[in-house]
Every structure is written in structure tokens, then in C-alpha cells.
Design a protein around this motif. Structure first.
Motif, mmCIF file in Angstrom:
data_model
loop_
_atom_site.group_PDB
_atom_site.id
_atom_site.type_symbol
_atom_site.label_atom_id
_atom_site.label_comp_id
_atom_site.label_asym_id
_atom_site.label_seq_id
_atom_site.Cartn_x
_atom_site.Cartn_y
_atom_site.Cartn_z
ATOM 1 N N GLN A 1 36.520 36.528 36.952
ATOM 2 C CA GLN A 1 35.599 37.630 36.702
ATOM 3 C C GLN A 1 34.227 37.006 36.436
ATOM 4 O O GLN A 1 34.143 35.783 36.247
ATOM 5 C CB GLN A 1 36.115 38.438 35.502
ATOM 6 C CG GLN A 1 35.369 39.701 35.189
ATOM 7 C CD GLN A 1 35.292 40.655 36.366
ATOM 8 O OE1 GLN A 1 34.416 40.495 37.235
ATOM 9 N NE2 GLN A 1 36.179 41.631 36.440
ATOM 10 N N ARG B 1 45.222 34.571 43.960
ATOM 11 C CA ARG B 1 45.783 35.242 42.785
ATOM 12 C C ARG B 1 45.243 34.722 41.457
ATOM 13 O O ARG B 1 45.891 34.865 40.418
ATOM 14 C CB ARG B 1 47.331 35.160 42.769
ATOM 15 C CG ARG B 1 48.001 35.318 44.114
ATOM 16 C CD ARG B 1 48.179 36.733 44.582
ATOM 17 N NE ARG B 1 48.977 37.572 43.699
ATOM 18 C CZ ARG B 1 48.720 38.881 43.521
ATOM 19 N NH1 ARG B 1 47.705 39.446 44.135
ATOM 20 N NH2 ARG B 1 49.494 39.598 42.744
ATOM 21 N N ARG C 1 40.274 34.558 44.098
ATOM 22 C CA ARG C 1 40.976 35.851 44.041
ATOM 23 C C ARG C 1 42.084 35.926 45.096
ATOM 24 O O ARG C 1 43.167 36.437 44.829
ATOM 25 C CB ARG C 1 39.983 37.005 44.253
ATOM 26 C CG ARG C 1 39.177 37.362 43.019
ATOM 27 C CD ARG C 1 39.931 38.359 42.144
ATOM 28 N NE ARG C 1 39.199 38.688 40.931
ATOM 29 C CZ ARG C 1 38.499 39.818 40.756
ATOM 30 N NH1 ARG C 1 38.435 40.721 41.713
ATOM 31 N NH2 ARG C 1 37.882 40.043 39.623
ATOM 32 N N PHE D 1 49.693 37.521 39.828
ATOM 33 C CA PHE D 1 48.249 37.477 39.588
ATOM 34 C C PHE D 1 48.001 36.972 38.165
ATOM 35 O O PHE D 1 48.654 37.424 37.228
ATOM 36 C CB PHE D 1 47.716 38.903 39.768
ATOM 37 C CG PHE D 1 46.233 39.039 39.681
ATOM 38 C CD1 PHE D 1 45.413 38.617 40.726
ATOM 39 C CD2 PHE D 1 45.648 39.639 38.572
ATOM 40 C CE1 PHE D 1 44.031 38.779 40.658
ATOM 41 C CE2 PHE D 1 44.265 39.800 38.492
ATOM 42 C CZ PHE D 1 43.463 39.371 39.545
ATOM 43 N N ASP E 1 35.842 34.652 46.000
ATOM 44 C CA ASP E 1 36.784 35.296 46.932
ATOM 45 C C ASP E 1 38.016 34.430 47.160
ATOM 46 O O ASP E 1 39.143 34.932 47.203
ATOM 47 C CB ASP E 1 36.114 35.556 48.281
ATOM 48 C CG ASP E 1 35.043 36.634 48.184
ATOM 49 O OD1 ASP E 1 34.972 37.303 47.133
ATOM 50 O OD2 ASP E 1 34.272 36.793 49.149
ATOM 51 N N GLY F 1 42.680 35.490 38.804
ATOM 52 C CA GLY F 1 41.900 36.694 38.470
ATOM 53 C C GLY F 1 40.577 36.390 37.805
ATOM 54 O O GLY F 1 40.324 36.808 36.677
#
Ligand SMILES: *Cc1c(COP(=O)(O)O)cnc(C)c1O
Length: 392
Positions: free
Chosen positions: A329, A325, A322, A6, A319, A327
Motif C-alpha cells: 500500500q 500476492r 501485488r 494474499f 503492480d 499486499g
């Protein structure tokens, strides 16, 4: 690639030197309130070119005591950015005062000085500009407003340790009264949890010291008791209602060790930003963050802004990234959108630019621990995801 690691939007880098520094304090006589706290404070203030630093248990604690030292009281208003972490405004509520949100500039997402002016009235006591993503605010303009209206300026510099405003380090307080840092693991350097207030004003410094530790002083020259000859060495006075916002010695040892690497961390972040700039140049999907003339960002975040066509697909894009992997925000939900603030009477629509920025923004990974391979992977996945979304 299910087992791929990740890649977070930000994270700490802790190495064996950091471990050694913490380890040696854990074996010493002082776990807290020992020599490392003042050593860390001295190194921070000299790095930033400020007179004084007070290290505390978090950035939030730092904001709280900065507001109290500034004399913010229940009848006051304090102007801050709507596009920030809730702590930048909560510290005003802790003092019983009212946060007022002034809308942002669309490109930097920093508070717009013109909008600060529009919100000033006789209750206004202070300004809390936030250096969003580590990009310095327009401190020259903010300082003019500060002087004209006799306001206190507390810089929320929690993203911006190592950044630079026209030759002055953020934290130097050249254009403000206090600057606040955070050493949470996602921030430029870490102490686990931790924060600091920097200032050039001795009066503020002394109040900050009191507020950090219960309002208690052990310095005889500061006692209210006049005849200090007759009092024992055990004596201390509680002079105002303070807190336990102390930071430990082993955290400060970590901070000292981390601070030595800050310039290297930022240099690596800048390399990554340059790679992103080249690889994302003229893409059809999103706009890139800017770095204004005369300023140097600490590049705490890499906020991309979706072009119109993709705003409605943000959730899907998020989505997909994510799932692969990456990450990502989002920074930030406008503070006054939160239910607690809504209950206080703040309404949606208050700051249209901050709301628009929020609709468009995604923070993609940017931190010193990213390898060239991580960068390539991140860029490839981002293009894959957008290409896929484009056709659906
Ligand atoms: C992280 C952060 C804070 C709070 O710092 P903590 O150390 O987590 O308490 C305040 N303001 C902003 C903008 C932040 O990002």
C-alpha cells in the motif's frame, strides 16, 4: 503460485477469546451503553497511564469531538502533517477552521517542529501531530511550542497505541492535551470500527462525554435548572449540539479482549521488523524505516523508501508485488493534493519533503498474524521483483 494467499500490509487478528467476549455481550441485556464501554475506557486509560478515556464510534469521530472540545472555531488555524490520512485534517474542516500543513522530517515522516514554528500566527489554536507508522513524534519539542504559544495539542495516535516516547506511553498525554486512537481493523487493535480520546483534563473529558451523545446530560449536578428537587428522574438536558458517536458494548468487549493481546502483537511486529532489518541490510533498492533514540514504535506500518533510481519505477514495482500476492500500500498521498483541498486553495509544492516521501514510499506487509513463512515469501518476492526491474 496462483493460489498463494494474499499477504496484506496490515490486518486484524481475531481469535476464539475475542469471539467469546463478543458473544457473551450479544446474549446480555446491553448491546450499547452498557458496562463494557466504561470497562474498555478504564482499561485503555490505565494501559496508557492517562486519567480519562472516552470511547467512540471511530477514530474520525474521536478527532472531531477532540477538536470541538479544544474549542476550535471558524477563525482558527490548526497545524497538522500533510503526510497522513485525510481524517487528521478533515476534523479541522468540520469545525469550520483551516488546516495548515507543516512539512515532515524525511526519515520518520513525522511533522518537523521547526516547520510548526514557521507556521504559527495569531490565528493558530491547536496542533495535530500524527505519529506516522506508530513512530512517536518529537513530543518534547512540540510541548515546548505548545507552552510558549499557549496551544492545544491533539495527538493523532491512531497508528501508535502501544508506542512509547522516552518512557511515557503514547496516550498518556504527558506532552499534550488529548490523544486520539482508532480501532479500525488495520490499526494496532480492533473493535471493527471504533476510536477513543484520552486526556488528563477533567474539563475536556466532560465536554467529550457530552459531544459523544447529542450534547445530552442526565447528571443532575450538571443541570442548568437550579431547583433539581422538583424535577423527575426522567429529566435530561441537551446543553450543546452533540452527535451520536457512541460505540456499542459488544465492540468494547472485543476491544477489551484485544487490548490484553496488544503487547504480544507488538512483540511479534518487532520480531518481524528485526528480521526485515537483517534481510534487507545494505540493499541497493530502498531505505528502511528508522526507530529514533529513546522511542519505541508500535510498528503499525513498515514504510520503505525507494532509492533515486527506482522512484520512476514505483508503479511497476507496486503492480509486480501485488501480482505476486504481496499486499503493498502507499501511505500517504499528501492530504492537500486531493481535489477537495485543491479547491480550497492549497497548491502542489507546499510541503516538498512530504511530496518526496510520497514518491518514494511503499508499505510492505507487517502485522502480528504473519508467519515466518509469510516473511520469507515476502522478502523473496521483493528481491525477485527488484532484481527483475533493475535490468529493465
Ligand atoms: C485510521 C486513521 C484515522 C481515522 O480513524 P478511523 O477509525 O478510520 O476513523 C485518522 N488518522 C489516521 C492517521 C489514520 O490512519
Amino acid at each position: 503460485m496462483p493460489n498463494r494467499k494474499f499477504i496484506p500490509y496490515s490486518r486484524q487478528s481475531v481469535d476464539s477469546d475475542d469471539l467469546k467476549a463478543v458473544n457473551s455481550v450479544l446474549h446480555s441485556d446491553w448491546l450499547t451503553q452498557g458496562p463494557k464501554v466504561s470497562e474498555f475506557e478504564n482499561r485503555l486509560s490505565s494501559y496508557c497511564n492517562a486519567q480519562y478515556a472516552v470511547a467512540v464510534s471511530s477514530g474520525t469521530a474521536a478527532l472531531h469531538i477532540a477538536c470541538l472540545a479544544a474549542g476550535i472555531e471558524p477563525c482558527n488555524e490548526v497545524i497538522t502533517s500533510p503526510l497522513t490520512f485525510v481524517a487528521s485534517a478533515n476534523c479541522v474542516l468540520y469545525c469550520g477552521a483551516r488546516p495548515v500543513f507543516a512539512d515532515i522530517q524525511q526519515d520518520s515522516a513525522n511533522i518537523e517542529p521547526v516547520n510548526i514554528k514557521k507556521n504559527i500566527n495569531r490565528k493558530t489554536k491547536a496542533l495535530i501531530p500524527v505519529h506516522f507508522a506508530g513512530h512517536p513524534c518529537d513530543l518534547g519539542e512540540i510541548n515546548k511550542i505548545r507552552k510558549k504559544h499557549n496551544l492545544i495539542v491533539i495527538e493523532d495516535a491512531t497508528h501508535a497505541l502501544g508506542a512509547d516516547y522516552v518512557g511515557a506511553k503514547i496516550g498518556s498525554c504527558k506532552y499534550s492535551d488529548m490523544s486520539v486512537f482508532s480501532f479500525h481493523p488495520v490499526k494496532p487493535i480492533t473493535t471493527g470500527e471504533g476510536g477513543a480520546v484520552l486526556t488528563n483534563r477533567k474539563d475536556l473529558y466532560e465536554r467529550l462525554l457530552l459531544l459523544r451523545s447529542h450534547g445530552i446530560t442526565k447528571e443532575r449536578r450538571k443541570f442548568s435548572v437550579k431547583n433539581t428537587k422538583s424535577i423527575g428522574v426522567w429529566f435530561y438536558e441537551m446543553q450543546e449540539l452533540g452527535f451520536n458517536y457512541r460505540i456499542t458494548d459488544f465492540q468494547c468487549a472485543l476491544g477489551i479482549s484485544q487490548l490484553k493481546k496488544l503487547d504480544r502483537f507488538i512483540k511479534r511486529r518487532r520480531e518481524i521488523v528485526e528480521k526485515y532489518r537483517k534481510l534487507f541490510l545494505d540493499n541497493d533498492y530502498f531505505d528502511l524505516p528508522i526507530e529514533g533514540k529513546g522511542v519505541k514504535s508500535s510498528w503499525h506500518l513498515y514504510p520503505i523508501r525507494l532509492k533515486n533510481k527506482y522512484i520512476s519505477k514505483k508503479s511497476l514495482i507496486f503492480d509486480e508485488l501485488r501480482k505476486n500476492r504481496i499486499g503493498v500500500q502507499v501511505h500517504y498521498i499528501p492530504v492537500y493534493w486531493h481535489p477537495y483541498y485543491r479547491k480550497l486553495g492549497y497548491k502542489k509544492g507546499l510541503c516538498p519533503k512530504a511530496e518526496e516521501f510520497y514518491q518514494r514510499e511503499i508499505s510492505i506487509p507487517l502485522h502480528q498474524g504473519m508467519s515466518d513463512k509469510d516473511i520469507k515469501y515476502t522478502v523473496r518476492i521483493i528481491f525477485d521483483v527488484f532484481n527483475k526491474i533493475k535490468s529493465c
